[in-house]
Design an enzyme around this catalytic site. Structure first.
Site, mmCIF file in Angstrom:
data_model
loop_
_atom_site.group_PDB
_atom_site.id
_atom_site.type_symbol
_atom_site.label_atom_id
_atom_site.label_comp_id
_atom_site.label_asym_id
_atom_site.label_seq_id
_atom_site.Cartn_x
_atom_site.Cartn_y
_atom_site.Cartn_z
ATOM 1 N N THR A 49 56.974 13.479 75.487
ATOM 2 C CA THR A 49 57.305 14.583 76.381
ATOM 3 C C THR A 49 56.808 14.225 77.781
ATOM 4 O OG1 THR A 49 55.240 15.840 76.213
ATOM 5 C CG2 THR A 49 56.836 16.111 74.427
ATOM 6 N N CYS A 50 56.972 15.150 78.716
ATOM 7 C CA CYS A 50 56.506 14.879 80.076
ATOM 8 C C CYS A 50 54.983 14.787 80.145
ATOM 9 C CB CYS A 50 57.012 15.945 81.040
ATOM 10 S SG CYS A 50 56.509 17.627 80.604
ATOM 11 N N PRO A 111 55.087 27.619 74.134
ATOM 12 C CA PRO A 111 55.813 27.463 72.868
ATOM 13 C C PRO A 111 56.740 26.256 72.817
ATOM 14 C CG PRO A 111 56.896 29.105 74.234
ATOM 15 C CD PRO A 111 55.692 28.651 75.006
ATOM 16 N N GLN A 112 57.038 25.646 73.961
ATOM 17 C CA GLN A 112 58.034 24.585 73.989
ATOM 18 C C GLN A 112 57.624 23.373 73.166
ATOM 19 O OE1 GLN A 112 58.895 23.176 77.929
ATOM 20 N NE2 GLN A 112 60.770 22.135 77.316
ATOM 21 N N GLY A 187 68.951 20.240 80.764
ATOM 22 C CA GLY A 187 68.229 20.328 79.501
ATOM 23 C C GLY A 187 67.445 21.619 79.370
ATOM 24 N N GLU A 188 66.580 21.666 78.363
ATOM 25 C CA GLU A 188 65.847 22.891 78.050
ATOM 26 C C GLU A 188 64.940 23.333 79.190
ATOM 27 O OE1 GLU A 188 62.920 24.658 74.525
ATOM 28 O OE2 GLU A 188 63.645 22.597 74.426
ATOM 29 N N MET A 189 64.237 22.366 79.822
ATOM 30 C CA MET A 189 63.328 22.738 80.903
ATOM 31 C C MET A 189 64.089 23.296 82.102
ATOM 32 S SD MET A 189 60.310 23.139 82.003
ATOM 33 C CE MET A 189 59.183 22.212 80.957
ATOM 34 N N ILE A 190 65.202 22.671 82.457
ATOM 35 C CA ILE A 190 66.014 23.176 83.563
ATOM 36 C C ILE A 190 66.582 24.557 83.222
ATOM 37 C CG2 ILE A 190 68.197 22.841 84.794
ATOM 38 C CD1 ILE A 190 65.950 21.151 85.892
#
Length: 417
Positions: A49-50, A111-112, A187-190
């Site tokens: 992940t980041c 939660p991600q 993506g999910e974060m965006i």
């Protein structure tokens, strides 16, 4: 084979190191095959992940995985090793439980990460590198994360990365209602960021993504426009805020592109939020007078303010995790004695079968049934007690005392039944 967790994260390594060992999603399957090909590492899963790159695996020692991680990313081990941690068994179990529960995240309780762990497990399953031990570990991990989230306030009033991004922009512009926002990626974060920015009602929002269909799908939800990713350089001066999070291996917004944009804007300020690892925006851009560049590490300073209110929930969550770690270790111990139990049963069954066949031959010959059954019972007793009796007889000193105590416990347990 022992269970290990090895990797680095935002606690141990700066962003410049984390981005060099990050895995692209499309390369994870190949990486897992490469990691397990030599046989030193058996089961394996990779979480990238980041904020972290971690390997969960079974091996005789962790060094093989550390060597592979550096080699796969074309780095020397000396470049990476100062930032690596390697957790054996108990610590590895506790670590993955904490990670999935959000206790090891930059934003405590977010939660991600649980979804990212599930994605890592799914990828390992598809690659065929998730064996019985890791499968059991991750099923327990998901159960622990669910218990922590449902029985503590760990997720209460959470400050997400997306919310922190809006907060940083508001620091510069005061409000967002007059700003034009460009999202790079879909993506999910965006998606999370778009939802938070939409709540602040900016002047406009635009989504640029490699896949036009995905960009359109996201844009339609928030009333945003779409554009081609390769056209960013031409339109960058129109945007006040740029939020980027893609899986691109190289920067999308370069220094020259940013310099031209600032010049075209007549030095009106721009805010750039780079949530990608590796970075989408060249770090040198942060040195420009008219650009405020924030990375995932910068966002940590924003979210720290919410940490104190969640400390009690963290204490409760740690208690749950400690209990569940003990439970999983107990399962591991039982798993370790299964072969011995199986061998003991097989030997006892072999003895039973031999003596039963002997007794049946005597009965067919016409011998007295009572005498045959008595002899059968006597021979079974002698054979089943011979090995422990012999061990007690031959043992000396402390070993004999331990044997006496152990057999005493076995006899006590048998009587209770």
């Amino acid at each position: 084979m022992q269970l290990y967790a090895l990797g680095l994260n935002h606690h141990t390594a700066p962003l410049a190191i984390r981005e060099r060992v990050a895995f692209q999603a499309e390369s994870l399957g190949e990486a897992l095959h490469d990691l397990t090909r030599a046989g030193e590492v058996r089961e394996a899963a990779i979480l990238s992940t980041c904020n972290r790159t971690e390997l969960y695996f079974t091996a005789e020692q962790a060094q093989a995985a550390a060597d592979w991680l550096a080699r796969f990313h074309q780095l020397s081990l000396t470049e990476v090793s100062p930032y690596l941690y390697a957790y054996p068994e108990r610590d590895a179990i506790r670590h993955v439980f904490r990670v999935a529960s959000g206790l090891d995240s930059m934003v405590i309780g977010e939660p991600q990460i649980l979804g990212q762990v599930k994605d890592a497990v799914r990828t390992a399953e598809e690659a065929g590198t998730l064996g019985m031990l890791l499968n059991k570990l991750f099923q327990n991990t998901f159960a622990v994360a669910k218990e922590v989230r449902s029985s503590t306030a760990i997720g209460a009033n959470i400050v997400s990365m997306a919310a922190a991004s809006v907060h940083l922009v508001e620091r510069i512009f005061g409000h967002i209602s007059e700003q034009h926002v460009l999202f790079i990626g879909a993506g999910e974060m965006i998606e999370l960021c778009a939802a938070h920015f939409a709540g602040a009602r900016p002047a406009s929002m635009t989504v640029a993504n490699r896949t036009e269909e995905r960009a359109q799908e996201l844009a339609s939800r928030f009333g945003a426009r779409t554009m081609r990713l390769d056209g960013i350089g031409e339109v960058l001066p129109k945007f006040d805020v740029i939020v980027s999070c893609t899986a691109a291996p190289l920067p999308i917004v370069g220094l020259g592109m940013a310099e031209r944009a600032v010049k075209a804007r007549r030095h009106r300020p721009m805010v750039m939020v780079d949530l990608a690892v590796p970075r989408d925006i060249e770090p040198e851009i942060g040195e420009m007078d008219d650009v405020f560049l924030y990375t995932v590490d910068d966002l940590a300073q924003v979210v720290d303010a919410g940490l104190e209110s969640r400390q009690q929930a963290v204490v409760e969550a740690e208690r749950i995790i400690d209990t569940r770690v003990d439970g999983f270790l107990h399962w591991l111990e039982l798993r370790g004695v299964v072969p011995t139990i199986r061998a003991l049963r097989e030997q006892a069954d072999e003895t039973r079968q031999t003596e039963l066949e002997r007794a049946l031959r005597l009965l067919r010959r016409g011998d007295d049934p009572e005498q045959v059954i008595a002899a059968l019972a006597h021979r079974l007793t002698n054979k089943l007690t011979h090995a422990p009796s012999r061990y007690l007889h031959d043992a000396e000193g402390e070993r004999q005392l331990e044997a006496v105590q152990l057999i005493g416990q076995l006899l006590h347990s048998a009587r209770r039944r």
